[in-house]
Design a protein around this motif. Structure first.
Motif, PDB file in Angstrom:
ATOM      1  N   LEU A  73       0.829  -1.194   0.000  1.00 49.74           N
ATOM      2  CA  LEU A  73       0.000   0.000   0.000  1.00 49.74           C
ATOM      3  C   LEU A  73       0.870   1.252   0.000  1.00 49.74           C
ATOM      4  CD1 LEU A  73      -3.038   0.416  -0.053  1.00 49.74           C
ATOM      5  CD2 LEU A  73      -2.985   0.678   2.408  1.00 49.74           C
ATOM      6  N   TRP A  74       0.691   2.081  -0.995  1.00 49.06           N
ATOM      7  CA  TRP A  74       1.415   3.340  -1.220  1.00 49.06           C
ATOM      8  C   TRP A  74       2.902   3.142  -1.501  1.00 49.06           C
ATOM      9  CZ3 TRP A  74      -2.019   6.658  -2.457  1.00 49.06           C
ATOM     10  CH2 TRP A  74      -3.264   6.645  -1.850  1.00 49.06           C
ATOM     11  N   GLN A  75       3.348   1.901  -1.694  1.00 44.46           N
ATOM     12  CA  GLN A  75       4.758   1.634  -1.974  1.00 44.46           C
ATOM     13  C   GLN A  75       4.988   1.076  -3.375  1.00 44.46           C
ATOM     14  OE1 GLN A  75       7.201   2.372   0.302  1.00 44.46           O
ATOM     15  NE2 GLN A  75       5.524   3.244   1.489  1.00 44.46           N
ATOM     16  N   ALA A  76       4.095   0.220  -3.843  1.00 41.51           N
ATOM     17  CA  ALA A  76       4.291  -0.446  -5.122  1.00 41.51           C
ATOM     18  C   ALA A  76       2.938  -0.739  -5.763  1.00 41.51           C
ATOM     19  CB  ALA A  76       5.056  -1.756  -4.931  1.00 41.51           C
ATOM     20  N   ARG A  77       2.986  -1.034  -7.055  1.00 38.52           N
ATOM     21  CA  ARG A  77       1.786  -1.415  -7.807  1.00 38.52           C
ATOM     22  C   ARG A  77       1.820  -2.921  -8.029  1.00 38.52           C
ATOM     23  NH1 ARG A  77       3.298   3.480 -10.002  1.00 38.52           N
ATOM     24  NH2 ARG A  77       1.635   5.014  -9.797  1.00 38.52           N
ATOM     25  N   PRO A  78       1.016  -3.663  -7.298  1.00 39.16           N
ATOM     26  CA  PRO A  78       0.988  -5.109  -7.523  1.00 39.16           C
ATOM     27  C   PRO A  78       0.309  -5.462  -8.849  1.00 39.16           C
ATOM     28  CG  PRO A  78       0.124  -4.553  -5.351  1.00 39.16           C
ATOM     29  CD  PRO A  78       0.254  -3.287  -6.109  1.00 39.16           C
ATOM     30  N   VAL A  79       0.942  -6.337  -9.588  1.00 36.58           N
ATOM     31  CA  VAL A  79       0.329  -6.972 -10.755  1.00 36.58           C
ATOM     32  C   VAL A  79       0.149  -8.423 -10.319  1.00 36.58           C
ATOM     33  CG1 VAL A  79       0.671  -7.698 -13.142  1.00 36.58           C
ATOM     34  CG2 VAL A  79       1.369  -5.413 -12.434  1.00 36.58           C
ATOM     35  N   VAL A  80      -1.099  -8.817 -10.106  1.00 39.13           N
ATOM     36  CA  VAL A  80      -1.384 -10.138  -9.562  1.00 39.13           C
ATOM     37  C   VAL A  80      -1.795 -11.059 -10.706  1.00 39.13           C
ATOM     38  CG1 VAL A  80      -2.634 -11.413  -7.799  1.00 39.13           C
ATOM     39  CG2 VAL A  80      -2.214  -8.976  -7.488  1.00 39.13           C
ATOM     40  N   ILE A  81      -1.099 -12.195 -10.807  1.00 37.36           N
ATOM     41  CA  ILE A  81      -1.380 -13.174 -11.857  1.00 37.36           C
ATOM     42  C   ILE A  81      -1.944 -14.422 -11.194  1.00 37.36           C
ATOM     43  CG2 ILE A  81      -0.429 -14.489 -13.779  1.00 37.36           C
ATOM     44  CD1 ILE A  81       1.944 -12.497 -13.736  1.00 37.36           C
ATOM     45  N   PHE A  82      -3.170 -14.748 -11.554  1.00 34.01           N
ATOM     46  CA  PHE A  82      -3.845 -15.924 -11.018  1.00 34.01           C
ATOM     47  C   PHE A  82      -3.923 -16.997 -12.085  1.00 34.01           C
ATOM     48  CE2 PHE A  82      -5.764 -12.454  -8.565  1.00 34.01           C
ATOM     49  CZ  PHE A  82      -5.603 -12.924  -7.278  1.00 34.01           C
ATOM     50  N   LEU A 137      -4.395  -5.615 -12.279  1.00 32.26           N
ATOM     51  CA  LEU A 137      -3.509  -4.488 -12.014  1.00 32.26           C
ATOM     52  C   LEU A 137      -4.102  -3.668 -10.877  1.00 32.26           C
ATOM     53  CD1 LEU A 137      -2.882  -3.173 -15.648  1.00 32.26           C
ATOM     54  CD2 LEU A 137      -1.493  -4.756 -14.348  1.00 32.26           C
ATOM     55  N   LEU A 138      -3.310  -3.451  -9.847  1.00 34.89           N
ATOM     56  CA  LEU A 138      -3.724  -2.620  -8.731  1.00 34.89           C
ATOM     57  C   LEU A 138      -2.833  -1.389  -8.688  1.00 34.89           C
ATOM     58  CD1 LEU A 138      -4.124  -5.779  -7.658  1.00 34.89           C
ATOM     59  CD2 LEU A 138      -4.907  -4.542  -5.688  1.00 34.89           C
ATOM     60  N   ASP A 139      -3.373  -0.286  -8.199  1.00 34.01           N
ATOM     61  CA  ASP A 139      -2.574   0.920  -8.053  1.00 34.01           C
ATOM     62  C   ASP A 139      -1.999   0.968  -6.637  1.00 34.01           C
ATOM     63  OD1 ASP A 139      -1.339   3.214  -8.862  1.00 34.01           O
ATOM     64  OD2 ASP A 139      -3.159   4.406  -9.108  1.00 34.01           O
ATOM     65  N   LYS A 140      -1.182   1.947  -6.361  1.00 33.95           N
ATOM     66  CA  LYS A 140      -0.541   2.055  -5.057  1.00 33.95           C
ATOM     67  C   LYS A 140      -1.544   2.259  -3.925  1.00 33.95           C
ATOM     68  CE  LYS A 140       4.003   3.673  -6.430  1.00 33.95           C
ATOM     69  NZ  LYS A 140       5.000   4.744  -6.292  1.00 33.95           N
ATOM     70  N   ARG A 159       1.318   1.002 -20.459  1.00 34.84           N
ATOM     71  CA  ARG A 159       0.395   2.033 -20.929  1.00 34.84           C
ATOM     72  C   ARG A 159      -0.824   2.146 -20.022  1.00 34.84           C
ATOM     73  NH1 ARG A 159       0.223   2.084 -27.506  1.00 34.84           N
ATOM     74  NH2 ARG A 159       2.366   2.784 -27.775  1.00 34.84           N
ATOM     75  N   ALA A 160      -1.327   1.014 -19.544  1.00 38.05           N
ATOM     76  CA  ALA A 160      -2.473   1.044 -18.629  1.00 38.05           C
ATOM     77  C   ALA A 160      -2.096   1.740 -17.325  1.00 38.05           C
ATOM     78  CB  ALA A 160      -2.966  -0.376 -18.360  1.00 38.05           C
ATOM     79  N   ILE A 161      -0.915   1.433 -16.792  1.00 38.11           N
ATOM     80  CA  ILE A 161      -0.460   2.058 -15.546  1.00 38.11           C
ATOM     81  C   ILE A 161      -0.286   3.560 -15.732  1.00 38.11           C
ATOM     82  CG2 ILE A 161       1.508   2.226 -13.956  1.00 38.11           C
ATOM     83  CD1 ILE A 161       1.786  -0.841 -14.237  1.00 38.11           C
ATOM     84  N   ASP A 162       0.233   3.969 -16.881  1.00 46.44           N
ATOM     85  CA  ASP A 162       0.444   5.395 -17.125  1.00 46.44           C
ATOM     86  C   ASP A 162      -0.857   6.188 -17.184  1.00 46.44           C
ATOM     87  OD1 ASP A 162       3.168   5.110 -17.089  1.00 46.44           O
ATOM     88  OD2 ASP A 162       3.393   5.051 -19.273  1.00 46.44           O
ATOM     89  N   LYS A 163      -1.987   5.506 -17.299  1.00 51.29           N
ATOM     90  CA  LYS A 163      -3.293   6.181 -17.299  1.00 51.29           C
ATOM     91  C   LYS A 163      -3.887   6.288 -15.892  1.00 51.29           C
ATOM     92  CE  LYS A 163      -4.309   4.730 -21.982  1.00 51.29           C
ATOM     93  NZ  LYS A 163      -5.141   3.873 -22.836  1.00 51.29           N
ATOM     94  N   PHE A 164      -3.292   5.630 -14.903  1.00 52.34           N
ATOM     95  CA  PHE A 164      -3.792   5.701 -13.531  1.00 52.34           C
ATOM     96  C   PHE A 164      -3.607   7.121 -13.003  1.00 52.34           C
ATOM     97  CE2 PHE A 164      -2.494   1.010 -12.437  1.00 52.34           C
ATOM     98  CZ  PHE A 164      -3.369   0.546 -13.403  1.00 52.34           C
ATOM     99  N   PRO A 165      -4.566   7.645 -12.252  1.00 54.56           N
ATOM    100  CA  PRO A 165      -4.424   9.006 -11.709  1.00 54.56           C
ATOM    101  C   PRO A 165      -3.177   9.192 -10.833  1.00 54.56           C
ATOM    102  CG  PRO A 165      -6.684   8.261 -11.472  1.00 54.56           C
ATOM    103  CD  PRO A 165      -5.894   7.082 -11.963  1.00 54.56           C
ATOM    104  N   LEU A 166      -2.845   8.200  -9.997  1.00 57.28           N
ATOM    105  CA  LEU A 166      -1.657   8.341  -9.152  1.00 57.28           C
ATOM    106  C   LEU A 166      -0.380   8.377  -9.986  1.00 57.28           C
ATOM    107  CD1 LEU A 166      -2.492   5.968  -6.159  1.00 57.28           C
ATOM    108  CD2 LEU A 166      -2.361   8.453  -6.142  1.00 57.28           C
TER     109      LEU A 166
END
Length: 177
Positions: A73-82, A137-140, A159-166
């Motif tokens: 939380l507030w440190q990294a963007r988890p990309v979770v693969i199930f 994809l989760l944000d911080k 590209r998807a991450i670059d569209k996140f508001p944070l």
């Protein structure tokens, strides 16, 4: 130009007065630190400590059993693969794609979390409720921003991450001297 400089001169002392970040909570969980190998859950120190050199360019891939969502939380963007099994061709392809070109993901503070055991009911699986192969994809801030039922390339994820508001705010701050 003068207004920017005035704002910067006013904000920098305020940020410095906030002090350092806390080292951990009562449970002994330390927040994720970019470039650091997470400690084992038994309290043992992290093997090797902070990464340096070529190892720092490797993407952090953690099994869901060793990663708590609150750590990032507030440190990294988890990309979770199930996936339902580690032998799932989509899962194998996704991991290979991410590890082939880690630089764009590292620049965006991405940590990859993998979960291939539906029976284990990890916190990630309980929170995100995937079915079969799923890329989340989760944000911080811990919010889910994208869900995909098929593998994505590093370029698509970036590209998807670059569209996140944070992320947009981070990019804006990076331009300020």
């Amino acid at each position: 130009m003068k207004l920017k400089r005035l704002i910067i001169l006013a904000v920098v002392p305020l940020l410095a007065a906030m002090g350092p970040k806390p080292e951990g909570d009562a449970d002994g969980h330390r927040p994720y630190v970019r470039g650091e190998v997470p400690a084992a859950r038994d309290g043992a120190p992290a093997p090797g400590g902070p990464l340096t050199g070529a190892a720092a360019q490797a993407l952090t891939v953690l099994p869901a059993s060793e990663a708590d969502p609150a750590e990032f939380l507030w440190q990294a963007r988890p990309v979770v693969i199930f996936a339902d099994t580690a032998a799932d061709p989509a899962f194998i392809r996704q991991l290979a794609d991410l590890q082939a070109d880690p630089a764009p993901l590292l620049a965006r503070d991405v940590v990859v979390v993998t979960d291939t055991d539906p029976a284990a009911a990890s916190p990630w699986r309980r929170q995100l409720r995937p079915e079969g192969f799923s890329l989340v994809l989760l944000d911080k801030d811990g919010q889910v921003k994208q869900r995909k039922p098929a593998p994505w390339s590093v370029r698509e994820i970036s590209r998807a991450i670059d569209k996140f508001p944070l992320r947009r705010r981070e990019i804006g701050r990076a331009a300020v001297p």
